[in-house]
Write an enzyme that holds these catalytic residues in place. Structure first.
Site: not given
Ligand SMILES: CC1=C(O)/C(=C\N=C(/Cc2ccc(O)c(F)c2)C(=O)O)C(COP(=O)(O)O)=CN1
Length: 457
Positions: A71, A123-124, A214, A216, A257, A449
């Site tokens: 843990y 990103f969203d 960010d 990723a 990623k 979406h």
């Molecule tokens: C630059 C950035 C991202 O690209 C991101 C995530 N991305 C996704 C998954 C995704 C997110 C939202 C959507 O509407 C989507 F359809 C796909 C992706 O496909 O691109 C996150 C968040 O990281 P988490 O997914 O590990 O929590 C933070 N920062």
């Protein structure tokens, strides 16, 4: 023989099913014309996301057997901290279950109600977490990002003039922090140059603001710097990453990623131990104790090993060129895409592809539906459906960039699969005049979406 084939050989396979066209027409209708609602086994080539969909290496799988599931004080955590320090030069690290886990812990610590978080393009889900922290998300990406058909080497860059005037206009005290997304997913997986990062750092210093990344897709960003920016051609990826992050105060990362894992995230703080103490205080109730943050020991071990592997130039060269390979085939066929292609996906300009479909009827999402019917390919819309409604006027936002994202998982598909994708896109393009838009039958209130249901107009 200079063409790079995959720099690995395949040891395990997952058989794919190919549904008939009749089945696919039925299945997408049952899924409310929303590819997110399809079962994965009904998808032949899955280009929905590069997030969590990578194939791990034998080295990572071996690491899974070394999970220390204590843990507190797991040896995998200690290994992960060492790797982050070595690559990024940041002293303080905690794991989270994924990128959103990092955002929901860090942002409330940094954002006061009504403050702005300025970025190149959020990103969203990052935008959602800024808003959940009662902040206001602002995108200040270079205008070049909207010049979709023309080449610009760093379309993910900040518009420095716009950044300067925004901070002056609102006052530094109203800016929570600056967030640089590398690569810039929403602009088309486009990189940010080192020179631009240095300019942003100067702004942060001038106005006494934090600069966070960010991170990723940090390794893909570094690769583009090496390929396209003067003075970096002879630097290793690791040296470029080290310099990039030296200009930041910390980062959040979706490890799903560029850390080549199926689950995981990180918060890292360079040297502000006070800030780190606040992060740890939030982490414990939100994600779990400091040394595991919502992950199993084995996940942390796989992540530590993935972070080192992703710096390989052979891997990055093959990965980035696979995206370019698909993008070039579409451009040769006259199909409008964000050019040059980004690090993780080919982004088709849906408005130019279906000029007769009004943006309110989701042209890019319509193409995703047609691609599934045509060949069982699941792509994703990054455009009007994703953008949602203005929170005040409730009107559709109608973003300038309305893309079909053909998102390529890491080390999963070969170029034969890319050939199938290119052929399918061309067939849909050939019959584009007969394609109609879509309208809601069910519109969710938040991040619509993911679960929206639609029908042809
Ligand atoms: C630059 C950035 C991202 O690209 C991101 C995530 N991305 C996704 C998954 C995704 C997110 C939202 C959507 O509407 C989507 F359809 C796909 C992706 O496909 O691109 C996150 C968040 O990281 P988490 O997914 O590990 O929590 C933070 N920062």
């Amino acid at each position: 023989l200079t063409k790079m084939a995959e720099p690995y050989k395949i040891k395990m396979v997952e058989p794919l099913k190919i549904r008939t066209k009749e089945e696919r027409i039925r299945l997408i209708k049952e899924a409310g014309y929303n590819p997110f609602l399809l079962n994965a086994e009904d998808v032949y080539i899955d280009l929905l996301t590069d997030s969590g969909t990578s194939a791990m290496s034998d080295n990572q799988w071996a690491g899974m057997m070394l999970g220390d599931e204590s843990y507190a004080g797991s040896k995998n955590y200690i290994h992960l901290v060492e790797v982050v320090k070595d690559i990024f030069g940041y002293n303080y690290v905690v794991p989270t279950h994924q990128g959103r886990g990092a955002e929901k812990v860090l942002f409330p610590v940094l954002v006061k109600k009504g403050q702005y978080v300025v970025g190149n393009m959020h990103f969203d889900t990052t935008k959602a977490h800024i808003e959940l922290s009662e902040g206001i998300a602002v995108n200040l990406v270079t205008r070049e990002a909207e010049d979709v058909g023309n080449y610009h080497p760093f379309k993910g860059n900040f518009d420095i003039e716009a950044l300067k005037s925004f901070i002056e206009e609102k006052g530094p005290e109203n800016i929570a922090f600056i967030l640089a997304t590398v690569t810039c997913n929403s602009a088309g997986g486009q990189p940010v140059s080192m020179e631009n990062i240095k300019e942003v750092r100067k702004m942060a210093d001038k106005y006494g603001l934090y600069l966070f990344f960010d991170a990723a897709r940090f390794a893909e960003n570094a690769y583009f710097v090496k390929q396209r920016e003067k003075g970096y051609e002879n630097k290793s990826i690791k040296e470029i990453v080290r310099e990039m992050f030296s200009y930041g105060d910390g980062f959040t990362m979706s490890a799903k990623k560029d850390a080549l894992v199926n689950i995981g995230g990180l918060i890292a703080i360079k040297d502000d131990v006070e800030l780190f103490t606040k992060v740890k205080t939030m982490l414990i109730p939100m994600e779990g104790f400091v040394t595991y943050g919502g992950l199993a020991g084995r996940d942390m071990e796989a992540m530590a090993r993935g972070l080192e592997e992703v710096l390989s130039e052979d891997y990055l060269s093959w990965r980035i060129n696979q995206v370019k390979y698909l993008g070039d085939k579409l451009r040769e066929a006259g199909i409008p895409i964000q050019y040059p292609t980004g690090g993780h996906a080919v982004f088709i300009d849906g408005k130019k592809f279906l000029p007769h479909v009004p943006q309110e009827q989701f042209p890019s999402h319509t193409i995703c539906v047609e691609l599934y019917i045509e060949a069982g390919i699941r792509a994703v819309e990054v455009g009007t459906l994703l953008a949602g409604r203005d929170p005040v006027t409730k009107k559709e936002i109608l973003p300038a960039l309305d893309f079909v994202r053909l998102t390529i998982p890491r080390r999963v598909y070969t170029n034969s699969h890319m050939d199938v994708v290119a052929e399918a896109v061309k067939r849909v393009y050939a019959r584009r005049d007969s394609i109609k838009g879509l309208r809601f039958t069910y519109e969710p209130p938040i991040l619509r979406h993911f679960t929206a249901r639609l029908e042809p107009v």
